[in-house]
Motif scaffolding. Structure first.
Motif, PDB file in Angstrom:
ATOM      1  N   ASP A   1      -1.986   0.449  11.022  1.00 22.33           N
ATOM      2  CA  ASP A   1      -0.796   0.928  11.703  1.00 22.33           C
ATOM      3  C   ASP A   1       0.480   0.402  11.064  1.00 22.33           C
ATOM      4  O   ASP A   1       1.460   1.109  10.998  1.00 22.33           O
ATOM      5  N   SER A   2       0.447  -0.862  10.624  1.00 24.00           N
ATOM      6  CA  SER A   2       1.634  -1.473  10.024  1.00 24.00           C
ATOM      7  C   SER A   2       1.255  -2.162   8.732  1.00 24.00           C
ATOM      8  O   SER A   2       0.231  -2.824   8.654  1.00 24.00           O
ATOM      9  N   LEU A   3       2.121  -2.045   7.752  1.00 28.13           N
ATOM     10  CA  LEU A   3       1.915  -2.764   6.498  1.00 28.13           C
ATOM     11  C   LEU A   3       2.184  -4.243   6.702  1.00 28.13           C
ATOM     12  O   LEU A   3       1.436  -5.095   6.249  1.00 28.13           O
ATOM     13  N   PHE A   4       3.260  -4.567   7.436  1.00 21.42           N
ATOM     14  CA  PHE A   4       3.659  -5.961   7.610  1.00 21.42           C
ATOM     15  C   PHE A   4       4.271  -6.156   8.987  1.00 21.42           C
ATOM     16  O   PHE A   4       5.100  -5.358   9.426  1.00 21.42           O
ATOM     17  N   THR A   5       3.849  -7.217   9.657  1.00 26.28           N
ATOM     18  CA  THR A   5       4.460  -7.613  10.929  1.00 26.28           C
ATOM     19  C   THR A   5       4.588  -9.133  10.932  1.00 26.28           C
ATOM     20  O   THR A   5       3.899  -9.816  10.174  1.00 26.28           O
ATOM     21  N   VAL A  49       3.864   0.558  -2.396  1.00 27.04           N
ATOM     22  CA  VAL A  49       5.134   0.019  -1.897  1.00 27.04           C
ATOM     23  C   VAL A  49       5.814  -0.815  -2.980  1.00 27.04           C
ATOM     24  O   VAL A  49       6.995  -0.639  -3.263  1.00 27.04           O
ATOM     25  N   LEU A  50       5.070  -1.724  -3.589  1.00 30.13           N
ATOM     26  CA  LEU A  50       5.651  -2.578  -4.625  1.00 30.13           C
ATOM     27  C   LEU A  50       6.073  -1.759  -5.841  1.00 30.13           C
ATOM     28  O   LEU A  50       7.091  -2.038  -6.464  1.00 30.13           O
ATOM     29  N   GLY A  51       5.299  -0.737  -6.190  1.00 33.07           N
ATOM     30  CA  GLY A  51       5.679   0.143  -7.291  1.00 33.07           C
ATOM     31  C   GLY A  51       6.979   0.868  -6.994  1.00 33.07           C
ATOM     32  O   GLY A  51       7.824   1.054  -7.865  1.00 33.07           O
ATOM     33  N   GLY A  52       7.172   1.267  -5.727  1.00 32.60           N
ATOM     34  CA  GLY A  52       8.423   1.905  -5.324  1.00 32.60           C
ATOM     35  C   GLY A  52       9.600   0.955  -5.414  1.00 32.60           C
ATOM     36  O   GLY A  52      10.691   1.320  -5.846  1.00 32.60           O
ATOM     37  N   ILE A  53       9.365  -0.308  -5.037  1.00 34.15           N
ATOM     38  CA  ILE A  53      10.428  -1.315  -5.126  1.00 34.15           C
ATOM     39  C   ILE A  53      10.833  -1.506  -6.579  1.00 34.15           C
ATOM     40  O   ILE A  53      12.001  -1.609  -6.912  1.00 34.15           O
ATOM     41  N   GLN A  54       9.853  -1.509  -7.480  1.00 31.49           N
ATOM     42  CA  GLN A  54      10.132  -1.758  -8.888  1.00 31.49           C
ATOM     43  C   GLN A  54      10.624  -0.516  -9.621  1.00 31.49           C
ATOM     44  O   GLN A  54      10.951  -0.572 -10.783  1.00 31.49           O
ATOM     45  N   GLY A  55      10.643   0.622  -8.931  1.00 37.85           N
ATOM     46  CA  GLY A  55      11.111   1.838  -9.591  1.00 37.85           C
ATOM     47  C   GLY A  55      10.011   2.586 -10.307  1.00 37.85           C
ATOM     48  O   GLY A  55      10.276   3.430 -11.140  1.00 37.85           O
ATOM     49  N   ASN A  56       8.756   2.301  -9.972  1.00 35.32           N
ATOM     50  CA  ASN A  56       7.645   2.994 -10.608  1.00 35.32           C
ATOM     51  C   ASN A  56       7.117   4.122  -9.741  1.00 35.32           C
ATOM     52  O   ASN A  56       6.190   4.800 -10.114  1.00 35.32           O
ATOM     53  N   ARG A 120      13.504  -6.876  -3.521  1.00 33.34           N
ATOM     54  CA  ARG A 120      12.838  -7.788  -4.459  1.00 33.34           C
ATOM     55  C   ARG A 120      12.421  -9.090  -3.766  1.00 33.34           C
ATOM     56  O   ARG A 120      11.412  -9.687  -4.118  1.00 33.34           O
ATOM     57  N   VAL A 121      13.204  -9.534  -2.798  1.00 32.83           N
ATOM     58  CA  VAL A 121      12.830 -10.726  -2.026  1.00 32.83           C
ATOM     59  C   VAL A 121      11.542 -10.419  -1.253  1.00 32.83           C
ATOM     60  O   VAL A 121      10.595 -11.216  -1.256  1.00 32.83           O
ATOM     61  N   ILE A 122      11.489  -9.244  -0.629  1.00 32.54           N
ATOM     62  CA  ILE A 122      10.289  -8.829   0.109  1.00 32.54           C
ATOM     63  C   ILE A 122       9.094  -8.744  -0.845  1.00 32.54           C
ATOM     64  O   ILE A 122       7.993  -9.187  -0.519  1.00 32.54           O
TER      65      ILE A 122
END
Length: 185
Positions: A1-5, A49-56, A120-122
């Motif tokens: 349901d959630s990636l992070f809580t 999610v991380l790929g989206g943060i990095q622009g991939n 990037r902190v996340i």
């Protein structure tokens, strides 16, 4: 349901810092955070999610916008009572939850000591939680998920290609060999 809580989060900083282009946060404390790593045919949710943060990811076209805006430097980040749950839509195995030891991160900033966009902190928080979970849960995480997650980390965060990921990969290989031995293949 959630990636992070997280059950509780607190931030300590000087209010005037909010009016600066680079915000210095003295401390962030996360209590009982939960991260859900899910494997599918397209990889893991965290890699997307991380790929989206990095622009991939699909947002790559907006990469120039990512560099604009406030930057953040975090002096201290503490995570306690954390758990990472690994699950796969490719197997019928039940999800595996790995409790983590406390994590302390200091001086979260870019390599040159400047601030980072908050995404990037996340990213750094997620990567540290996943790395810790791979080390702590090395015997309980199914090999397929272990392979996907370590591959994701090697691709997305080359700085994490240290002993912990090596050990995680080694454990996955041993588990794979043990399974082959059970079926005589």
């Amino acid at each position: 349901d959630s990636l992070f809580t997280a059950r509780r989060a607190s931030v300590t900083m000087r209010p005037a810092a909010l009016f600066q282009d680079e915000v210095t946060i003295d401390s962030i404390v996360l209590k009982s955070p939960r991260l859900a790593v899910e494997q599918s045919l397209r990889g893991t949710n965290t890699s997307r999610v991380l790929g989206g943060i990095q622009g991939n990811g699909p947002e790559k076209e907006r990469g120039e916008e990512r560099g604009k805006g406030k930057k953040y430097r975090v002096k201290s980040l503490t995570i306690s009572g954390a758990k990472v749950t690994f699950s796969s839509f490719l197997t019928a195995k039940a999800p595996v939850t790995v409790p983590l030891p406390s994590i302390e991160m200091n001086n979260i900033s870019s390599a040159d000591g400047k601030g980072l966009v908050f995404a990037r902190v996340i990213e750094k928080v997620f990567l540290n939680m996943i790395k810790s979970a791979l080390t702590e849960g090395d015997k309980s995480i199914p090999p397929g998920i272990m392979d996907d997650v370590t591959g994701d980390l090697r691709r997305l965060a080359p700085e994490f290609t240290d002993d912990a990921l090596g050990r995680a990969k080694e454990v996955a290989e041993k588990a794979r060999e043990a399974i082959k031995g059970l079926f005589g293949r």
